[in-house]
Design a protein around this motif. Structure first.
Motif, PDB file in Angstrom:
ATOM      1  N   ILE A  56     -16.081   3.380   4.809  1.00  0.00           N
ATOM      2  CA  ILE A  56     -16.382   4.426   3.823  1.00  0.00           C
ATOM      3  C   ILE A  56     -17.127   3.736   2.689  1.00  0.00           C
ATOM      4  CG2 ILE A  56     -15.479   6.132   2.191  1.00  0.00           C
ATOM      5  CD1 ILE A  56     -13.053   6.521   3.968  1.00  0.00           C
ATOM      6  N   GLY A  98       2.451   2.379   8.302  1.00  0.00           N
ATOM      7  CA  GLY A  98       1.019   2.283   7.979  1.00  0.00           C
ATOM      8  C   GLY A  98       0.305   3.501   8.531  1.00  0.00           C
ATOM      9  N   GLY A 134       0.862  -1.173   0.000  1.00  0.00           N
ATOM     10  CA  GLY A 134       0.000   0.000   0.000  1.00  0.00           C
ATOM     11  C   GLY A 134       0.904   1.230   0.000  1.00  0.00           C
ATOM     12  N   LEU A 135       0.306   2.391   0.249  1.00  0.00           N
ATOM     13  CA  LEU A 135       1.094   3.625   0.189  1.00  0.00           C
ATOM     14  C   LEU A 135       2.224   3.643   1.208  1.00  0.00           C
ATOM     15  CD1 LEU A 135      -1.603   6.376  -0.346  1.00  0.00           C
ATOM     16  CD2 LEU A 135       0.328   5.830  -1.843  1.00  0.00           C
ATOM     17  N   TYR A 151       6.170  -7.584  -0.647  1.00  0.00           N
ATOM     18  CA  TYR A 151       5.294  -8.767  -0.671  1.00  0.00           C
ATOM     19  C   TYR A 151       3.862  -8.284  -0.501  1.00  0.00           C
ATOM     20  CZ  TYR A 151       9.843 -10.683   0.391  1.00  0.00           C
ATOM     21  OH  TYR A 151      11.177 -10.976   0.355  1.00  0.00           O
ATOM     22  N   THR A 205      -4.779   8.778   6.597  1.00  0.00           N
ATOM     23  CA  THR A 205      -4.889   9.479   5.316  1.00  0.00           C
ATOM     24  C   THR A 205      -3.701   9.102   4.439  1.00  0.00           C
ATOM     25  OG1 THR A 205      -3.668  11.292   6.317  1.00  0.00           O
ATOM     26  CG2 THR A 205      -6.060  11.531   6.245  1.00  0.00           C
ATOM     27  N   VAL A 254       2.158 -12.858   3.391  1.00  0.00           N
ATOM     28  CA  VAL A 254       3.059 -13.250   4.469  1.00  0.00           C
ATOM     29  C   VAL A 254       2.201 -13.844   5.584  1.00  0.00           C
ATOM     30  CG1 VAL A 254       4.705 -12.410   6.189  1.00  0.00           C
ATOM     31  CG2 VAL A 254       4.758 -11.499   3.849  1.00  0.00           C
ATOM     32  N   VAL A 280      -3.941  -7.261  10.320  1.00  0.00           N
ATOM     33  CA  VAL A 280      -3.002  -8.298   9.883  1.00  0.00           C
ATOM     34  C   VAL A 280      -1.741  -8.228  10.733  1.00  0.00           C
ATOM     35  CG1 VAL A 280      -1.554  -9.109   7.970  1.00  0.00           C
ATOM     36  CG2 VAL A 280      -3.875  -8.270   7.513  1.00  0.00           C
ATOM     37  N   LEU A 320      -9.231  12.662  -1.685  1.00  0.00           N
ATOM     38  CA  LEU A 320      -8.918  14.079  -1.850  1.00  0.00           C
ATOM     39  C   LEU A 320      -7.644  14.382  -1.081  1.00  0.00           C
ATOM     40  CD1 LEU A 320      -9.931  16.799  -2.993  1.00  0.00           C
ATOM     41  CD2 LEU A 320     -11.053  17.185  -0.816  1.00  0.00           C
ATOM     42  N   GLU A 340      -1.550  11.226   3.441  1.00  0.00           N
ATOM     43  CA  GLU A 340      -0.416  11.935   4.050  1.00  0.00           C
ATOM     44  C   GLU A 340       0.156  11.134   5.215  1.00  0.00           C
ATOM     45  OE1 GLU A 340       1.148  14.488   3.050  1.00  0.00           O
ATOM     46  OE2 GLU A 340       2.129  15.438   4.747  1.00  0.00           O
TER      47      GLU A 340
END
Ligand SMILES: Cc1cc2nc3c(=O)[nH]c(=O)nc-3n(C[C@H](O)[C@H](O)[C@H](O)COP(=O)(O)OP(=O)(O)OC[C@H]3O[C@@H](n4cnc5c(N)ncnc54)[C@H](O)[C@@H]3O)c2cc1C
Length: 432
Positions: free
Chosen positions: A291, A403, A23-24, A43, A413, A238, A274, A71, A415
């Motif tokens: 959401i 995270g 993810g980000l 992974y 977010t 994992v 996780v 946004l 950010e």
């Protein structure tokens, strides 16, 4: 980003990072490490990178959609630095100025907030530019956020009966914190406001992906990482961490055992539900808010900003993209169990009224992210760990956490996720 560390010494000692979750946060960690010569193996359990911020082809609608509208504001510096690094700044657009149009479906009123570019909020001194029904004094109540107690909620810190609250602060707080204001932590809202609205319009310019979330935040990062030694394994979950003498020495995955060599670090960038199963004893957020997004297949006028804040209905924000009108409803635990049909029937009249449309409901996809973010409450805030989880309580010396759920000081977010990745990278470079 976390405080500066001496990376020159660390570069030689850390040879590779094994990042669990693309993810980000995982991607930002890999990008920050690659800038210092440390390559990463990512992974990813899912079929593609991106996690909760991703785009995909929807067969029913016959087009690509985002899992949910995201946004970003120009004051989100970690996110902007990330986009600059991976060469993707131009993939985000928007109105180009701080502009937030609203409609109140209950009264039919429409207005647009346009904060001045500089720090001095001249706009609040001009009645015509204020939120309808508000006076100058209402805006001063925003300062109350500064003095809110550590556990005060948004509804306790601000005046929930004031028109400014109902017509601006509440919609912003729900969007930013994804938690009902009666439970949401005021100090998390303050950090968002301090980086954006309180800095003036230059810091509040809405930035929206021109094409899709993956095309802006995910794919350019993977392209940028590849020549820098980045490797992504998708469909690779994992399932356990093997530790010896306080170090992680291997990852057990659905693709087999991945050894973690001496001088290699491990980044836990999977979501908290996780991570707490993989890191013994880890205390992490365990309450979440949904959401809900509804994507209607139709072409509409994007208006002055490409999105519209909606009051007095079920829809909260409407985003108009080429061939798609997408609706976001945050803090949605209250409605997430309705069926897709019930949600569409409830939301479509809001879209019709807000965008002044005449047609019948078009094809729609309802996307429910049940655990979109951790609930931004005082109790959950106390469960957010820093980047390290001590070996004596189940962590490991070469393990760091990343995270949006880690202790970033921000709500969950883009950010926050990217900032957590930068902090994790700093911890590794400082000698994980
Ligand atoms: C619908 C929606 C709307 C949002 N809107 C906004 C917005 O407008 N503005 C904003 O700033 N933020 C928004 N957010 C929040 C933002 O998307 C998240 O904060 C951010 O994407 C979290 O990134 P992350 O890397 O921390 O976690 P994740 O994106 O959850 O990444 C974790 C990754 O780990 C993977 N994984 C899980 N288990 C394993 C395993 N065992 N092994 C390997 N990989 C694993 C997952 O598949 C996932 O890819 C929104 C979120 C949602 C869901």
């Amino acid at each position: 980003m976390a405080k500066a560390v001496d990376r020159s010494a660390a570069r030689g000692s850390v040879t590779r990072a094994h990042v669990i979750g693309a993810g980000l946060a995982g991607l930002a960690t890999a990008v920050a490490l690659a800038r210092h010569g440390v390559a990463a193996s990512l992974y990813e359990a899912g079929p593609a990178a991106g996690g909760r911020c991703r785009s995909y082809f929807d067969r029913g609608l016959n087009c690509r959609i985002d899992n949910g509208n995201h946004l970003l504001l120009s004051g989100n510096h970690a996110a902007m630095t990330y986009l600059d690094t991976i060469g993707a700044r131009r993939t985000v657009g928007g109105p180009g100025v701080a502009r937030f149009p609203f409609v109140d479906l209950a009264t039919g009123e429409r207005w647009t907030i346009e904060p001045d570019p500089g720090r001095v909020p001249w706009w609040i001194f001009r009645p015509a530019r204020r939120v309808p029904g508000t006076g100058l004094r209402d805006y001063l109540t925003l300062l109350a956020l500064r003095h809110a107690g550590a556990d005060a909620t948004v509804a306790e810190a601000l005046d929930p009966t004031s028109p400014l609250y109902k017509r601006l602060l509440e919609p912003l707080a729900v969007a930013a914190l994804n938690t009902p204001p009666a439970e949401a932590l005021a100090r998390l809202l303050r950090t968002v406001m301090d980086a954006t609205l309180m800095k003036g319009g230059e810091a509040c310019i809405p930035c929206l992906p021109r094409e899709g979330l993956s095309e802006s935040f995910i794919d350019p990062a993977l392209t940028w990482l590849e020549p820098r030694g980045g490797k992504l394994l998708t469909g690779c979950r994992v399932t356990a961490l093997r530790a010896e003498d306080g170090r992680v020495v291997a990852l057990e995955t659905t693709d087999g055992i991945m050894p973690v060599g001496a001088g290699e670090a491990v980044v836990m960038a999977a979501p908290p539900w996780v991570a707490d199963g993989l890191v013994p004893g880890l205390v992490a957020p365990d309450a979440f808010q949904a959401i809900v997004n509804l994507h209607f297949r139709l072409a509409a006028d994007p208006g002055e900003a490409g999105f519209l804040g909606v009051l007095g209905g079920t829809a909260e924000w409407i985003f108009v993209k080429p061939g798609i009108v997408s609706v976001t409803i945050s803090a949605a635990n209250r409605i997430v169990d309705l069926t897709a049909e019930e949600l569409a029937e409830r939301v479509w009249p809001d879209v019709r009224a807000a965008l002044r449309l005449g047609e019948a409901m078009p094809a729609v996809r309802v996307v429910k992210e049940r655990r979109a973010t951790f609930a931004a409450t005082a109790a959950q805030e106390r469960r957010r760990p820093g980047p390290r989880w001590p070996a004596e309580t189940g962590g490991a010396r070469n393990l760091v956490l990343a995270g949006d759920w880690t202790n970033t000081g921000l709500p969950a977010t883009i950010e926050g996720a990217i900032r957590s990745g930068y902090t994790a990278a700093d911890a590794i470079l400082a000698g994980a």
